[in-house]
Design an enzyme around this catalytic site. Structure first.
Site, mmCIF file in Angstrom:
data_model
loop_
_atom_site.group_PDB
_atom_site.id
_atom_site.type_symbol
_atom_site.label_atom_id
_atom_site.label_comp_id
_atom_site.label_asym_id
_atom_site.label_seq_id
_atom_site.Cartn_x
_atom_site.Cartn_y
_atom_site.Cartn_z
ATOM 1 N N HIS A 40 0.678 -1.292 -0.021
ATOM 2 C CA HIS A 40 0.311 -0.088 -0.084
ATOM 3 C C HIS A 40 0.909 1.231 0.035
ATOM 4 O O HIS A 40 2.018 1.057 0.268
ATOM 5 C CB HIS A 40 -0.901 -0.163 1.355
ATOM 6 C CG HIS A 40 -2.073 -0.725 1.517
ATOM 7 N ND1 HIS A 40 -2.400 -1.773 2.301
ATOM 8 C CD2 HIS A 40 -3.181 -0.898 0.552
ATOM 9 C CE1 HIS A 40 -3.463 -2.321 2.282
ATOM 10 N NE2 HIS A 40 -3.955 -1.827 0.924
ATOM 11 N N CYS B 196 -2.705 0.462 9.937
ATOM 12 C CA CYS B 196 -3.690 -0.471 9.375
ATOM 13 C C CYS B 196 -4.742 -0.743 10.445
ATOM 14 O O CYS B 196 -5.722 -0.944 10.397
ATOM 15 C CB CYS B 196 -3.299 -1.690 8.844
ATOM 16 S SG CYS B 196 -1.785 -1.520 7.833
HETATM 17 C C1 CIR Z 1 -4.526 -7.829 3.711
HETATM 18 O O1 CIR Z 1 -3.623 -8.555 2.753
HETATM 19 O O2 CIR Z 1 -5.275 -7.272 2.952
HETATM 20 C C2 CIR Z 1 -4.114 -7.642 4.986
HETATM 21 N N1 CIR Z 1 -3.462 -8.975 5.474
HETATM 22 C C3 CIR Z 1 -2.998 -6.685 5.365
HETATM 23 C C4 CIR Z 1 -3.499 -5.301 5.310
HETATM 24 C C5 CIR Z 1 -2.849 -4.274 5.679
HETATM 25 N N2 CIR Z 1 -3.344 -2.922 5.779
HETATM 26 C C6 CIR Z 1 -2.771 -1.639 5.511
HETATM 27 O O3 CIR Z 1 -1.829 -1.739 4.850
HETATM 28 N N3 CIR Z 1 -3.539 -0.865 5.489
#
Ligand code: CIR
Length: 254
Positions: A162, A249
């Site tokens: 991201h 996150c």
């Molecule tokens: C995913 O792959 O969507 C989750 N395991 C990790 C999301 C992390 N979110 C973020 O960086 N905002």
């Protein structure tokens, strides 16, 4: 920016089966719960109210509550996550956000957008185009933000997961940048603290009022942030790093 309210979501026991590209081993659920509790305690130290929403077994990645919504102190945007297994996370978060805001916008298909790709620096928002956020989704958000009096621009994310995996805004015109975002033209106007390649995970930090929450174990980055005059709270994040999640996150902050 003065932050008064934060929303988090408890990890569910299905958490260990969520999406990941990291090869750091299986996440340990009790440890994840412990690390999450400490994260919440750090938020409280920073002087915010914390709304802890219930875990959702059906959505292993729902603890990463930043992705299904964008929130300011006057409105919210319900996103449309790029990962199919995460699209349904929006239902519960919408309910929670309605307790705080009347003005709620929605990212519509075929747009996709995840909050991890949205970086606010004062009144400007950077929206990352990544594997999770497509141009349609980014442009829809840009339009909503414009309508609300903010400016927004799109940034291509080529290597990081991201946008915010590789860059954080610390305030006072200062960013913390790693990898592809070091000396990136989009962020030229900011003073830059650079993150060493071996400390890349530390590029995702969260400034909350007088504190900067940082992941524990990245001494060079910590020193640089402290040298810039910030007070830091280091937090163990191993069980979230295993699932590709960073500090930002785990919360929605407004
Ligand atoms: C995913 O792959 O969507 C989750 N395991 C990790 C999301 C992390 N979110 C973020 O960086 N905002």
């Amino acid at each position: 920016m003065n932050i008064t309210q934060v929303i988090v979501k408890k990890p569910s026991s299905s958490y260990v089966n969520g999406l990941t590209t990291a090869s750091l081993g299986k996440a340990d659920f009790p440890r994840a719960l412990e690390q999450h509790d400490k994260y919440v305690a750090a938020l409280k130290t920073a002087g915010v109210k914390v709304k802890e929403s219930a875990a959702e077994e059906a959505y292993p990645d729902a603890v990463f509550v930043e992705d299904p919504a964008i929130v300011t102190n006057s409105f919210a945007v319900i996103t449309r996550p790029g990962a199919d297994s995460r699209k349904g996370e929006t239902t519960a978060i919408e309910k929670v956000l309605k307790e705080f805001h009347e003005r709620i916008y929605y990212i519509e298909a075929p747009g996709t957008l995840e909050g991890g790709d949205v970086l606010q620096a004062e009144n400007h928002f950077y929206i990352g185009l990544s594997t999770r956020t497509n141009r349609e989704g980014a442009e829809q958000l840009q339009e909503i933000l414009k309508q609300e009096g903010y400016t927004a621009s799109l940034v291509e994310v080529k290597e990081f997961f991201h946008l915010k995996t590789g860059i954080s805004y610390l305030g006072e015109g200062r960013v913390l940048a790693a990898g592809e975002f070091i000396d990136h033209p989009a962020f030229q106007e900011y003073e830059q603290i650079t993150v060493l390649p071996e400390e890349e995970y530390a590029a995702n930090c969260v400034r909350i009022n007088d504190e900067v929450l940082i992941p524990a174990g990245f001494s060079d980055t910590r020193k640089k942030i402290e040298a810039a005059g910030y007070q830091v709270i280091p937090l163990e994040m191993s069980e979230f790093q295993k699932q590709d999640g960073g500090l930002s996150c785990l919360s929605l902050r407004f």
